[in-house]
Structures are given as structure tokens and as C-alpha cells.
Scaffold this motif. Structure first.
Motif, PDB file in Angstrom:
ATOM      1  N   ARG A   1     -23.243 105.886  82.175  1.00 51.63           N
ATOM      2  CA  ARG A   1     -22.418 105.598  80.981  1.00 51.63           C
ATOM      3  C   ARG A   1     -23.035 104.491  80.144  1.00 51.63           C
ATOM      4  O   ARG A   1     -22.997 104.538  78.903  1.00 51.63           O
ATOM      5  CB  ARG A   1     -20.995 105.218  81.403  1.00 51.63           C
ATOM      6  CG  ARG A   1     -20.143 106.401  81.822  1.00 51.63           C
ATOM      7  CD  ARG A   1     -18.668 106.025  81.870  1.00 51.63           C
ATOM      8  NE  ARG A   1     -18.416 104.946  82.821  1.00 51.63           N
ATOM      9  CZ  ARG A   1     -18.127 105.148  84.105  1.00 51.63           C
ATOM     10  NH1 ARG A   1     -18.061 106.394  84.592  1.00 51.63           N
ATOM     11  NH2 ARG A   1     -17.885 104.143  84.906  1.00 51.63           N
ATOM     12  N   ARG A   2     -23.603 103.466  80.794  1.00 52.91           N
ATOM     13  CA  ARG A   2     -24.219 102.382  80.022  1.00 52.91           C
ATOM     14  C   ARG A   2     -25.393 102.898  79.196  1.00 52.91           C
ATOM     15  O   ARG A   2     -25.584 102.498  78.043  1.00 52.91           O
ATOM     16  CB  ARG A   2     -24.683 101.259  80.963  1.00 52.91           C
ATOM     17  CG  ARG A   2     -23.552 100.431  81.528  1.00 52.91           C
ATOM     18  CD  ARG A   2     -24.034  99.054  81.952  1.00 52.91           C
ATOM     19  NE  ARG A   2     -25.079  99.121  82.959  1.00 52.91           N
ATOM     20  CZ  ARG A   2     -24.855  99.170  84.268  1.00 52.91           C
ATOM     21  NH1 ARG A   2     -23.597  99.178  84.717  1.00 52.91           N
ATOM     22  NH2 ARG A   2     -25.846  99.212  85.127  1.00 52.91           N
ATOM     23  N   PHE A   3     -26.170 103.782  79.780  1.00 49.50           N
ATOM     24  CA  PHE A   3     -27.274 104.345  79.008  1.00 49.50           C
ATOM     25  C   PHE A   3     -26.774 105.273  77.910  1.00 49.50           C
ATOM     26  O   PHE A   3     -27.371 105.359  76.831  1.00 49.50           O
ATOM     27  CB  PHE A   3     -28.244 105.082  79.938  1.00 49.50           C
ATOM     28  CG  PHE A   3     -29.235 104.181  80.611  1.00 49.50           C
ATOM     29  CD1 PHE A   3     -30.380 103.776  79.944  1.00 49.50           C
ATOM     30  CD2 PHE A   3     -29.014 103.708  81.885  1.00 49.50           C
ATOM     31  CE1 PHE A   3     -31.293 102.938  80.545  1.00 49.50           C
ATOM     32  CE2 PHE A   3     -29.927 102.870  82.501  1.00 49.50           C
ATOM     33  CZ  PHE A   3     -31.066 102.471  81.825  1.00 49.50           C
ATOM     34  N   ALA A   4     -25.678 105.982  78.194  1.00 47.49           N
ATOM     35  CA  ALA A   4     -25.109 106.836  77.157  1.00 47.49           C
ATOM     36  C   ALA A   4     -24.609 105.999  75.981  1.00 47.49           C
ATOM     37  O   ALA A   4     -24.780 106.374  74.810  1.00 47.49           O
ATOM     38  CB  ALA A   4     -23.973 107.676  77.741  1.00 47.49           C
ATOM     39  N   ASP A   5     -24.011 104.831  76.287  1.00 47.33           N
ATOM     40  CA  ASP A   5     -23.570 103.934  75.213  1.00 47.33           C
ATOM     41  C   ASP A   5     -24.750 103.417  74.399  1.00 47.33           C
ATOM     42  O   ASP A   5     -24.610 103.088  73.220  1.00 47.33           O
ATOM     43  CB  ASP A   5     -22.784 102.761  75.803  1.00 47.33           C
ATOM     44  CG  ASP A   5     -21.465 103.199  76.431  1.00 47.33           C
ATOM     45  OD1 ASP A   5     -20.977 104.279  76.068  1.00 47.33           O
ATOM     46  OD2 ASP A   5     -20.950 102.459  77.296  1.00 47.33           O
ATOM     47  N   ALA A   6     -25.909 103.316  75.042  1.00 48.43           N
ATOM     48  CA  ALA A   6     -27.099 102.833  74.344  1.00 48.43           C
ATOM     49  C   ALA A   6     -27.819 103.946  73.591  1.00 48.43           C
ATOM     50  O   ALA A   6     -28.856 103.701  72.975  1.00 48.43           O
ATOM     51  CB  ALA A   6     -28.058 102.179  75.331  1.00 48.43           C
ATOM     52  N   GLY A   7     -27.284 105.178  73.663  1.00 42.37           N
ATOM     53  CA  GLY A   7     -27.865 106.269  72.880  1.00 42.37           C
ATOM     54  C   GLY A   7     -28.720 107.233  73.663  1.00 42.37           C
ATOM     55  O   GLY A   7     -29.392 108.083  73.062  1.00 42.37           O
ATOM     56  N   LEU A   8     -28.756 107.154  75.000  1.00 46.40           N
ATOM     57  CA  LEU A   8     -29.555 108.067  75.814  1.00 46.40           C
ATOM     58  C   LEU A   8     -28.636 109.086  76.457  1.00 46.40           C
ATOM     59  O   LEU A   8     -27.706 108.734  77.191  1.00 46.40           O
ATOM     60  CB  LEU A   8     -30.314 107.289  76.901  1.00 46.40           C
ATOM     61  CG  LEU A   8     -31.189 108.133  77.841  1.00 46.40           C
ATOM     62  CD1 LEU A   8     -32.351 108.759  77.068  1.00 46.40           C
ATOM     63  CD2 LEU A   8     -31.708 107.290  78.999  1.00 46.40           C
ATOM     64  N   HIS A   9     -28.873 110.362  76.173  1.00 48.70           N
ATOM     65  CA  HIS A   9     -28.076 111.426  76.777  1.00 48.70           C
ATOM     66  C   HIS A   9     -28.637 111.721  78.165  1.00 48.70           C
ATOM     67  O   HIS A   9     -29.798 112.119  78.300  1.00 48.70           O
ATOM     68  CB  HIS A   9     -28.107 112.686  75.901  1.00 48.70           C
ATOM     69  CG  HIS A   9     -27.400 113.850  76.539  1.00 48.70           C
ATOM     70  ND1 HIS A   9     -26.028 113.891  76.696  1.00 48.70           N
ATOM     71  CD2 HIS A   9     -27.883 115.018  77.065  1.00 48.70           C
ATOM     72  CE1 HIS A   9     -25.680 115.029  77.296  1.00 48.70           C
ATOM     73  NE2 HIS A   9     -26.798 115.732  77.513  1.00 48.70           N
ATOM     74  N   VAL A  10     -27.836 111.537  79.190  1.00 53.62           N
ATOM     75  CA  VAL A  10     -28.279 111.707  80.571  1.00 53.62           C
ATOM     76  C   VAL A  10     -27.528 112.877  81.191  1.00 53.62           C
ATOM     77  O   VAL A  10     -26.292 112.921  81.176  1.00 53.62           O
ATOM     78  CB  VAL A  10     -28.035 110.431  81.399  1.00 53.62           C
ATOM     79  CG1 VAL A  10     -28.524 110.632  82.830  1.00 53.62           C
ATOM     80  CG2 VAL A  10     -28.734 109.240  80.769  1.00 53.62           C
ATOM     81  N   GLU A  11     -28.287 113.815  81.712  1.00 53.11           N
ATOM     82  CA  GLU A  11     -27.702 114.930  82.468  1.00 53.11           C
ATOM     83  C   GLU A  11     -27.833 114.608  83.952  1.00 53.11           C
ATOM     84  O   GLU A  11     -28.941 114.511  84.487  1.00 53.11           O
ATOM     85  CB  GLU A  11     -28.429 116.233  82.135  1.00 53.11           C
ATOM     86  CG  GLU A  11     -27.854 117.423  82.876  1.00 53.11           C
ATOM     87  CD  GLU A  11     -28.620 118.717  82.605  1.00 53.11           C
ATOM     88  OE1 GLU A  11     -28.352 119.722  83.291  1.00 53.11           O
ATOM     89  OE2 GLU A  11     -29.498 118.711  81.712  1.00 53.11           O
ATOM     90  N   LEU A  12     -26.724 114.443  84.638  1.00 49.06           N
ATOM     91  CA  LEU A  12     -26.707 114.060  86.050  1.00 49.06           C
ATOM     92  C   LEU A  12     -26.448 115.293  86.903  1.00 49.06           C
ATOM     93  O   LEU A  12     -25.389 115.926  86.791  1.00 49.06           O
ATOM     94  CB  LEU A  12     -25.643 112.991  86.299  1.00 49.06           C
ATOM     95  CG  LEU A  12     -25.478 112.506  87.746  1.00 49.06           C
ATOM     96  CD1 LEU A  12     -26.779 111.920  88.266  1.00 49.06           C
ATOM     97  CD2 LEU A  12     -24.352 111.477  87.832  1.00 49.06           C
TER      98      LEU A  12
END
Length: 389
Positions: free
Chosen positions: A265-276
Motif C-alpha cells: 500500500r505504501r508503494f501504491a500511495d507513492a504511485g507504483l502499481h504492485v500486483e501481489l
């Protein structure tokens, strides 16, 4: 110059020469011990080789013994020559190998024992001859003891020097290890947040006029990351300033895979879309391996955010063969010819993975950067639902 050379002559040489001369010229009551004329000169020849007894002990003993034999065959026991034999026997036992020294001293004693029978009318066990032989043997024993003592002191000194060198090497090794540990801690607790701040600042700058709501979100992320990094730096300073190593707190982050969702979520807030992608059942990890797994995902996503193209990444968490496998994949920018496989973060991550008997590899194929981590399971048991559920 002559005076300085005279001063350089060891006192022991002066005493030894004086003893040989004194016993050679003393007027003994027994005519058997009085060497006159040419015999006196022969008896005093050893004074020439006495100063050489340290460098050439065998030569000095041979000359002294030869003079003693020559005088004895002439019918006289020369005390001066016998004293020279004692002195040189000491030097031979002191300055040569133990086996060689003992053989030479024994041979000298036997020669004096048998040759003394000539002036003593064949009396081998005359008390006067036995007395000289005993003194030669005692001189050899004293020389052997002196050599043994010197070798023992040298061995103790060498061991002390090796121990001191070992302590210095250990101190240098500890300093290097401490520097590496500090570098790892600094990267783990600071570098990630600094990267988030830098990237969020770029997002805010580019979105300030066109998408102000996105700029506000980026500024909020910057403020949160700034607070976190300040707290982390304060913790590191407290750790480094602690005096007692036994009571120093471990201020390094100990997050595990149970905090994987929050990290994403922290990376998503920074603009990185992460597929887990995560399997429902994972192997059980030790606390150290669990923490290293978290750091591996954090490092992989940080690299994807900094160096990747497309602002996306895939995190694959799966179990297999009693180990946990992590794979972080992200596309590379077109202008990046090489994958970021040699940075300080990845190097520190490899060291951390190796410390828990794991394996870390990186590859760049088809325009994608892959970070693959394999960590050993703590036991054969599996934790239902995994650590990241």
C-alpha cells in the motif's frame, strides 16, 4: 676509533681471556700443572679464539682441545688450556643444535679424560683428571640450559607477538563488520523512505497544476515519509552513541511478511502499481528469514520504483521444496541498458540473504528486471494461511 673498538669488546670476552691467561701463568705447587717455555705459548693459544666462540664455537672448542692434547702429550696438564676447553664447551652447547652440542661436549670430555692419563702415568681415574672432566661436563650442561632458556623466551615472545597481531586483526575485522552493519541499517531504515520522498516530490511537481488532488496526495506521502525517516535516523543515532554493547537496543526494523500488504500500500500511495501473487499456504520461516524476506520485497519494489518503466511491479510469493521463493519483476526503462544489479542496496540484500543461508539472484531478460530470493524454511511444518494472510 681504537678506543671505541676497545669499548665494543664484550666484558665476558675480557673475563674469559683473563681467566685462561691467569690459570696459564699461575705458579701451581704441583710441577704437573706448570707449563714453561713453548708449552706455555701453546697453552695460551686459545686466547686467540676465545672471542670467536659465539660465531665459531666448534672452531674455538677444537683449537682449545688441540692445545690441551698437545701440552698433555708433552707431559703437562695446562690449567689455562683446560679452562679454555670449559669455556668453549659452554659456547658449543649454547650456540649449536642441542644434539650436536651434546655430542661435542661429550667428545671433549672423553678426550680430556683419556689424554690426562699421559702426564698422570696412566692413572685414568686420578682425582685431578676427573675434576677437569667434571667441570667440562658442567660447562656443557650450563650452556645447554642457557640455550634452552633463550629459546623458551623467544617462543614466548613470538606467541605474544602473534597474539597481539591477532588482537589487532580481530579489532580491524570487527570495525569492518560494524561499518557493514551500519551501512545495512542505514539503507534499510532510511534509503527506502528517501526514495519515496524523492519520487513523491517528482509526482507532486508534475501534477501540481494539472492534477492538484494527486499533488496533495504526494505531499501527504512526503510528509509521512519524512516523519518516518527522522524517527529512523534518531533511532540509528541512539544505537551508534550507546556505550554498553551488551545493553544496546536493536533499533533495526523487524517487520516480516505479515506486513507485506502495508508495504504494498505504501508503494501504491507513492504511485507504483504492485500486483501481489501469494499462495494461501506458505512454509514456516524463522524470525530472521521472515525479516529478510520483507527487506527483499522492499528492496525489489524500491528498485522497481526508481529504475523501472511503467510504474508497475509483480511480487510473487510461493513455497516449494521446504523453502520460500520470492520473485519481484518490473519492466526496465528503455534507456536503461543494464539492470540495477550492483547497487549498494542489492549488495547489502545479498549479504543479508546469505547470512540466513538463502540465495539471491538478479537477471535482466526481455526488458524485465527480476530479483529472485530463496529462503530456507524453519521446519518442515507449514503455516496455514501463510505469514502474509
Amino acid at each position: 676509533m681504537p678506543s671505541s673498538r676497545a669499548a665494543a669488546v664484550p666484558l665476558s670476552d675480557v673475563v674469559a681471556v683473563a681467566a685462561v691467561v691467569l690459570f696459564g701463568v699461575l705458579p701451581f705447587p704441583d710441577e704437573l700443572f706448570r707449563a714453561r717455555g713453548l708449552l706455555l705459548v701453546v697453552a695460551l693459544v686459545p686466547v686467540v679464539v676465545i672471542p670467536l666462540r659465539r660465531r665459531l664455537p666448534l672452531v674455538a672448542l677444537g683449537v682449545s682441545l688441540a692445545c690441551t692434547v698437545a701440552v698433555a702429550l708433552a707431559g703437562t696438564l695446562a690449567p689455562g688450556a683446560l679452562v679454555a676447553v670449559m669455556i668453549t664447551a659452554f659456547s658449543v652447547a649454547d650456540r649449536t643444535r642441542r644434539s650436536l652440542g651434546l655430542v661435542c661436549v661429550a667428545a671433549a670430555a672423553l678426550v680430556v679424560f683419556f689424554v690426562s692419563a699421559v702426564p698422570l702415568d696412566g692413572e685414568l681415574f686420578d682425582s685431578r683428571a676427573v675434576q677437569f672432566v667434571t667441570f667440562i661436563v658442567l660447562a656443557g650442561a650450563l650452556g645447554d640450559a642457557t640455550r634452552s632458556r633463550r629459546e623458551a623466551i623467544a617462543a614466548v615472545t613470538e606467541r605474544a607477538e602473534r597474539a597481539e597481531q591477532g588482537r589487532e586483526d580481530e579489532a580491524r575485522r570487527r570495525v569492518v563488520e560494524e561499518r557493514v552493519r551500519i551501512a545495512r541499517d542505514l539503507h534499510d531504515v532510511v534509503a527506502h523512505q528517501i526514495s519515496v520522498i524523492s519520487l513523491s516530490a517528482g509526482v507532486a511537481s508534475s501534477s501540481l497544476e494539472s492534477r492538484p488532488e494527486r499533488a496533495r496526495e504526494a505531499l501527504t506521502t512526503i510528509r509521512s515519509a519524512s516523519r518516518t525517516v527522522l524517527a529512523d535516523i534518531g533511532g540509528l543515532m541512539a544505537l551508534l552513541r550507546a556505550d554498553d554493547d551488551g545493553e544496546r537496543p536493536d533499533l533495526r526494523p523487524q517487520a516480516g511478511l505479515d506486513q507485506l500488504d502495508a508495504l504494498v500500500r505504501r508503494f501504491a500511495d507513492a504511485g507504483l502499481h504492485v500486483e501481489l501473487r501469494r499462495e494461501p499456504v506458505l512454509v514456516a520461516l524463522s524470525p530472521a528469514c521472515d525479516h529478510v524476506a520483507y527487506l527483499a520485497v522492499q528492496e525489489g519494489l524500491t528498485n522497481a520504483h526508481k529504475h523501472g518503466g511503467g510504474d508497475r511491479a509483480v511480487v510473487d510469493v510461493r513455497a516449494g521444496d521446504g523453502a520460500l521463493a520470492l520473485t519481484i519483476t518490473s519492466p526496465l526503462r528503455v534507456e536503461d541498458a543494464d539492470a540495477p544489479s550492483s547497487g549498494h542496496g542489492l549488495r547489502g540484500l545479498r549479504e543479508r540473504v546469505a547470512s540466513v543461508r538463502g540465495r539471491a539472484t538478479t537477471s535482466d531478460t526481455d526488458g524485465e528486471f527480476r530479483l529472485e530470493i530463496t529462503l530456507p524454511a524453519e521446519t518442515s511444518a507449514q503455516s496455514a494461511g501463510g505469514r502474509g494472510q
